[in-house]
Scaffold this motif. Structure first.
Motif, mmCIF file in Angstrom:
data_model
loop_
_atom_site.group_PDB
_atom_site.id
_atom_site.type_symbol
_atom_site.label_atom_id
_atom_site.label_comp_id
_atom_site.label_asym_id
_atom_site.label_seq_id
_atom_site.Cartn_x
_atom_site.Cartn_y
_atom_site.Cartn_z
ATOM 1 N N GLU B 345 -11.775 21.825 -4.893
ATOM 2 C CA GLU B 345 -10.561 21.157 -5.358
ATOM 3 C C GLU B 345 -9.910 20.380 -4.217
ATOM 4 O OE1 GLU B 345 -10.475 22.223 -9.351
ATOM 5 O OE2 GLU B 345 -8.986 21.021 -8.289
ATOM 6 N N PRO B 346 -9.498 19.163 -4.492
ATOM 7 C CA PRO B 346 -8.718 18.431 -3.495
ATOM 8 C C PRO B 346 -7.290 18.971 -3.461
ATOM 9 C CG PRO B 346 -9.015 17.085 -5.456
ATOM 10 C CD PRO B 346 -9.741 18.364 -5.722
ATOM 11 N N PHE B 347 -6.652 18.886 -2.333
ATOM 12 C CA PHE B 347 -5.272 19.328 -2.204
ATOM 13 C C PHE B 347 -4.478 18.303 -1.415
ATOM 14 C CE2 PHE B 347 -1.713 22.100 -2.094
ATOM 15 C CZ PHE B 347 -1.168 22.017 -0.820
ATOM 16 N N GLN B 348 -3.476 17.757 -2.143
ATOM 17 C CA GLN B 348 -2.656 16.724 -1.522
ATOM 18 C C GLN B 348 -1.674 17.387 -0.558
ATOM 19 O OE1 GLN B 348 -2.551 13.176 -2.185
ATOM 20 N NE2 GLN B 348 -1.182 13.211 -0.393
ATOM 21 N N VAL B 349 -1.789 17.039 0.736
ATOM 22 C CA VAL B 349 -0.891 17.652 1.708
ATOM 23 C C VAL B 349 0.473 16.998 1.639
ATOM 24 C CG1 VAL B 349 -0.504 18.202 4.141
ATOM 25 C CG2 VAL B 349 -2.828 18.187 3.218
ATOM 26 N N ASN B 350 1.447 17.818 1.326
ATOM 27 C CA ASN B 350 2.825 17.374 1.200
ATOM 28 C C ASN B 350 3.333 16.827 2.533
ATOM 29 O OD1 ASN B 350 5.683 17.371 0.952
ATOM 30 N ND2 ASN B 350 5.463 18.778 -0.803
ATOM 31 N N ALA B 351 4.058 15.712 2.439
ATOM 32 C CA ALA B 351 4.590 15.090 3.659
ATOM 33 C C ALA B 351 5.505 16.052 4.420
ATOM 34 C CB ALA B 351 5.336 13.817 3.331
ATOM 35 N N LEU B 365 -1.301 27.638 4.289
ATOM 36 C CA LEU B 365 -1.950 28.620 3.415
ATOM 37 C C LEU B 365 -1.057 28.982 2.226
ATOM 38 C CD1 LEU B 365 -3.644 31.048 5.986
ATOM 39 C CD2 LEU B 365 -4.737 29.301 4.564
ATOM 40 N N VAL B 366 0.229 29.125 2.496
ATOM 41 C CA VAL B 366 1.175 29.442 1.421
ATOM 42 C C VAL B 366 1.262 28.267 0.446
ATOM 43 C CG1 VAL B 366 3.585 30.018 0.874
ATOM 44 C CG2 VAL B 366 2.471 31.073 2.872
ATOM 45 N N ALA B 367 1.334 27.053 1.024
ATOM 46 C CA ALA B 367 1.418 25.860 0.179
ATOM 47 C C ALA B 367 0.196 25.718 -0.728
ATOM 48 C CB ALA B 367 1.571 24.616 1.062
ATOM 49 N N LEU B 368 -0.963 26.086 -0.156
ATOM 50 C CA LEU B 368 -2.221 26.012 -0.918
ATOM 51 C C LEU B 368 -2.296 27.066 -2.001
ATOM 52 C CD1 LEU B 368 -4.722 25.501 2.036
ATOM 53 C CD2 LEU B 368 -4.711 24.084 -0.046
ATOM 54 N N GLY B 369 -1.456 28.096 -1.887
ATOM 55 C CA GLY B 369 -1.554 29.223 -2.802
ATOM 56 C C GLY B 369 -2.618 30.202 -2.363
ATOM 57 N N PHE B 370 -3.120 30.053 -1.135
ATOM 58 C CA PHE B 370 -4.131 30.997 -0.630
ATOM 59 C C PHE B 370 -3.507 32.281 -0.112
ATOM 60 C CE2 PHE B 370 -6.980 28.055 -1.722
ATOM 61 C CZ PHE B 370 -7.737 27.348 -0.789
ATOM 62 N N ALA B 371 -2.186 32.240 0.056
ATOM 63 C CA ALA B 371 -1.467 33.453 0.429
ATOM 64 C C ALA B 371 -0.153 33.445 -0.323
ATOM 65 C CB ALA B 371 -1.217 33.474 1.941
ATOM 66 N N SER B 372 0.293 34.660 -0.732
ATOM 67 C CA SER B 372 1.516 34.705 -1.522
ATOM 68 C C SER B 372 2.741 34.662 -0.646
ATOM 69 C CB SER B 372 1.510 35.986 -2.376
ATOM 70 O OG SER B 372 1.410 37.107 -1.520
ATOM 71 N N LYS B 403 -6.979 16.056 9.062
ATOM 72 C CA LYS B 403 -7.164 14.672 8.622
ATOM 73 C C LYS B 403 -7.772 14.684 7.226
ATOM 74 C CE LYS B 403 -11.663 13.896 10.790
ATOM 75 N NZ LYS B 403 -11.948 15.330 10.979
ATOM 76 N N ASP B 404 -7.739 13.585 6.624
ATOM 77 C CA ASP B 404 -8.238 13.435 5.260
ATOM 78 C C ASP B 404 -9.692 13.920 5.171
ATOM 79 O OD1 ASP B 404 -7.367 12.418 2.681
ATOM 80 O OD2 ASP B 404 -9.041 10.991 2.890
ATOM 81 N N GLY B 405 -9.984 14.792 4.175
ATOM 82 C CA GLY B 405 -11.356 15.255 3.977
ATOM 83 C C GLY B 405 -11.655 16.605 4.594
ATOM 84 N N ASP B 406 -10.744 17.075 5.450
ATOM 85 C CA ASP B 406 -10.960 18.396 6.055
ATOM 86 C C ASP B 406 -11.053 19.465 4.979
ATOM 87 O OD1 ASP B 406 -9.013 18.236 9.179
ATOM 88 O OD2 ASP B 406 -11.025 17.503 8.629
ATOM 89 N N ILE B 407 -11.900 20.445 5.233
ATOM 90 C CA ILE B 407 -12.048 21.545 4.264
ATOM 91 C C ILE B 407 -11.453 22.816 4.840
ATOM 92 C CG2 ILE B 407 -13.742 23.067 3.167
ATOM 93 C CD1 ILE B 407 -15.430 20.456 2.805
ATOM 94 N N LYS B 414 -12.008 31.078 -1.581
ATOM 95 C CA LYS B 414 -10.955 30.067 -1.711
ATOM 96 C C LYS B 414 -11.230 28.859 -0.825
ATOM 97 C CE LYS B 414 -7.595 33.743 -2.450
ATOM 98 N NZ LYS B 414 -6.747 34.634 -1.646
ATOM 99 N N PHE B 415 -11.402 27.692 -1.497
ATOM 100 C CA PHE B 415 -11.678 26.462 -0.757
ATOM 101 C C PHE B 415 -10.746 25.363 -1.209
ATOM 102 C CE2 PHE B 415 -15.538 27.392 1.527
ATOM 103 C CZ PHE B 415 -16.074 28.479 0.848
ATOM 104 N N ALA B 416 -10.438 24.454 -0.281
ATOM 105 C CA ALA B 416 -9.700 23.256 -0.677
ATOM 106 C C ALA B 416 -10.058 22.137 0.276
ATOM 107 C CB ALA B 416 -8.195 23.505 -0.640
ATOM 108 N N GLN B 417 -10.109 20.895 -0.321
ATOM 109 C CA GLN B 417 -10.333 19.743 0.537
ATOM 110 C C GLN B 417 -9.014 18.994 0.673
ATOM 111 O OE1 GLN B 417 -13.631 17.171 -0.542
ATOM 112 N NE2 GLN B 417 -13.761 16.591 1.640
#
Lengths: 421, 421
Positions: B345-351, B365-372, B403-407, B414-417
């Motif tokens: 899943e792509p994840f848009q990094v909030n400004a 990690l919290v923003a991604l939902g990978f940690a509560s 940077k853009d594309g980092d995984i 749990k993965f995010a791009q």
């Protein structure tokens, strides 16, 4: 070589071992280890195989004096007991000199120097040693053949700490004086000589203790041989009776000195050292030595006579019997008679003065009329103005042994010949 | 060799000396003495005569790792400046082994061992050094020819006290641990190699300071040559970032390791050591190094990219460019893509998260939902469960560059791009 404990000796063999030990032990300052000497002698007695008795020699010009002969006489005793002597000339060290160039005493010797010195050694040594039982070696034979890796094998046998235990190294290290690394090799080389020649015994002065024990250490470290026993001889005091006999101190009797010189110098040895000179530097047997000691103690032997005998023995050993007789005559003429008038008054020694065949010197002088008082007599004595048969008497309270015919002199002009009824 | 002070250099020559010095000085921990290096380079620039730059090599089986190449790169720099390299294989020491037989590490080598090891050295060294400007020597050539008297001459050049200043000797002596006398010869032999080859420069790690300075001392003591200058290189820390790189610690990159292994290990170097690795163990120029340092500092170069370039340089140097490309591909496949699902899943990094192009990991990690919660995020990080492009992130407070594309990955599933607008 078998150990003593595992050997069954006959009564006769045991007696022979004891006999040899009593001769070898005489005069030695220390034997390390005592039991190794005994077991080596026992093994030799049983097997009939002579022991190899080593002495290391400085390769610089030899000029042997009576002090040096102490170890030679010990070796001669070994030879008379059937053993063999290894004389090792340290020519390897001599050819190297001192690589730092800082030492005055360790000049580099040429091949020629070494050969000439060796010939001189031989001539001098054989006045004491038995040539039939003496082998000369040059340690360059084995040390000169060693390569770097052999040297490393040798150096690996000892630790730095052990080497720094040697007195002079310890002192220099403590006082921040330089010890150059090659200096560690002088004791190692001397020790390796014993390994190379499989020596059974090494003899030296007490100042050589560290170096001689190095031979024991290395023989054990290299394996395949029993460690030698060390026989350490005391250092003989010189004519001054205090310092070790040495050329540089001038208190020596050289064995190449002319007979008259040798005789006269011997007569100046302090009485109290005479027995030590006999014990360490003559061919006297244990029995003769015991008899002499007793005679001097009970007064039946006059110290001066014993000293004349010692002087004659030295001259006889180094110049022959005839020379000894001549030197004695010369001494009597010059030192005893030469300075005296022809018409010396006889003086009857009063029985009151005599006590156990001796007199108190100061009392004698007053009785002779050579001093007006006891205190004047003391002064003359202390100033060295009083002589008995040409020898100075210095102690006013000394009870001296006198005999009929003795000549006593005070100052330049007062003489008397003692008459004892 | 003339001294710098007495030389008149043209402006151009002076500039050339400065250029060489700036290259030689790079990364060196110490140069002893600094002015001798300068005057030697000046003399070489004026005369056109290359300097002889020495490195001593242990004769035991070589298995060179990146840590060892630090000194080799310094030598290569000398070669690129026109100078010559002397590689001395200490086969003499190797053939002797440890005469006490007590050391495990100094086993005796056969002639065969030494020859085989030398061939391996050659193969490994020439991956860095220029064969045209490299001479191999075996020190048995001169040490094996030395006789006892030569060894004494050598040993006379140094004092016991000076030798006992060497760290390991000093420690052992103080603690009453044995130092065998032959051990003194290892530094003496290394020093004598410089005398024998008239080396101008000796290079080594800082742990070799004492031994390298021995060369200076001996060259001066034997005379007829200028003393070498010592260039002491720092010891490179291993993959753990703490201990010196060494085989026994397992924290090394071997230069004969397979390309993929070499690449992967390089990627695990701690970021903060990367520039040191570049400086000491690559062919990077001073200018490139300065640019890289700047880029890392201002964030225009990503540490991971710089590390990929480092890994490629290593593989390229030791296995060729093609192998380097393949190793990079392999690394991306296995470590970056291999363990990931195809549909990330792509994840848009909030400004709001971004600050100067970086994010705080725990917040991400919290923003991604990978940690509560922030504390759960911290636990995951500390446990090593979180990775960015396959590399572990351990510090919860670290601001990482993304940077853009980092995984990003948390745990196994749990993965995010990352998508950066």
């Amino acid at each position: 070589m078998e150990k003593n404990t595992s050997m069954q000796l006959s009564v006769e063999q045991q007696r022979e071992v004891e006999r040899q030990l009593s001769i070898i032990r005489r005069g030695a300052a220390e034997i390390i280890p005592e039991d190794a000497l005994a077991s080596k002698i026992a093994a030799s007695v049983v097997s009939g195989k002579p022991l190899k008795v080593k002495l290391g020699l400085d390769p610089s010009a030899p000029d042997i004096h009576i002090g040096h002969t102490v170890v030679l006489h010990k070796m001669r005793q070994f030879q008379d007991l059937g053993h063999e002597v290894q004389l090792i000339i340290g020519d390897f060290t001599g050819k190297i000199g001192d690589p730092t160039g800082k030492s005055e005493t360790r000049k580099q010797l040429t091949e020629e120097d070494v050969r000439r010195n060796a010939a001189t050694y031989e001539a001098q040594m054989f006045k004491i040693l038995d040539p039939q039982k003496t082998k000369f070696y040059f340690n360059s034979e084995w040390l000169g053949a060693m390569k770097f890796e052999d040297v490393l094998q040798l150096a690996a046998k000892l630790t730095v700490a052990r080497m720094l235990e040697r007195d002079d190294f310890a002192k220099r290290y403590t006082n921040n004086l330089p010890i150059h690394i090659h200096e560690f090799f002088y004791p190692l080389m001397q020790g390796y000589d014993s390994v190379s020649l499989e020596s059974d015994i090494e003899i030296g002065g007490t100042d050589q203790t560290f170096n001689i024990l190095m031979g024991r250490t290395l023989q054990s470290a290299f394996g395949f041989q029993d460690s030698q026993a060390a026989i350490l001889m005391p250092l003989l005091e010189g004519l001054d009776g205090v310092q070790k006999m040495s050329k540089s101190l001038g208190n020596y009797i050289g064995i190449d000195e002319a007979p008259n010189e040798m005789f006269g110098k011997t007569m100046s040895i302090p009485d109290e050292l005479m027995l030590k000179y006999y014990e360490l530097s003559t061919m006297i047997t244990n029995e003769e030595l015991a008899a002499l000691r007793e005679g001097l103690q009970d007064g039946t032997v006059h110290p001066r006579d014993a000293k004349v005998q010692l002087a004659k023995q030295y001259v006889s050993m180094y110049h022959g019997e005839e020379a000894a007789e001549q030197a004695e005559q010369h001494f009597i003429t010059v030192f005893q008679k030469g300075a005296m008038p022809d018409d010396i008054e006889p003086f009857q020694v009063n029985a009151e003065l005599l006590e156990d065949g001796g007199v108190i010197v100061s009392k004698l002088l007053v009785a002779l009329g050579f001093a007006s008082s006891s205190s004047e007599a003391r002064r003359s004595l202390v100033q060295g103005a009083v002589k008995l048969n040409g020898e100075k008497l210095l102690d006013p309270n000394e009870r001296i042994a006198i005999k009929d015919g003795d000549i006593i002199q005070a100052g330049k002009r007062k003489f008397a010949q003692l008459v004892i009824a």
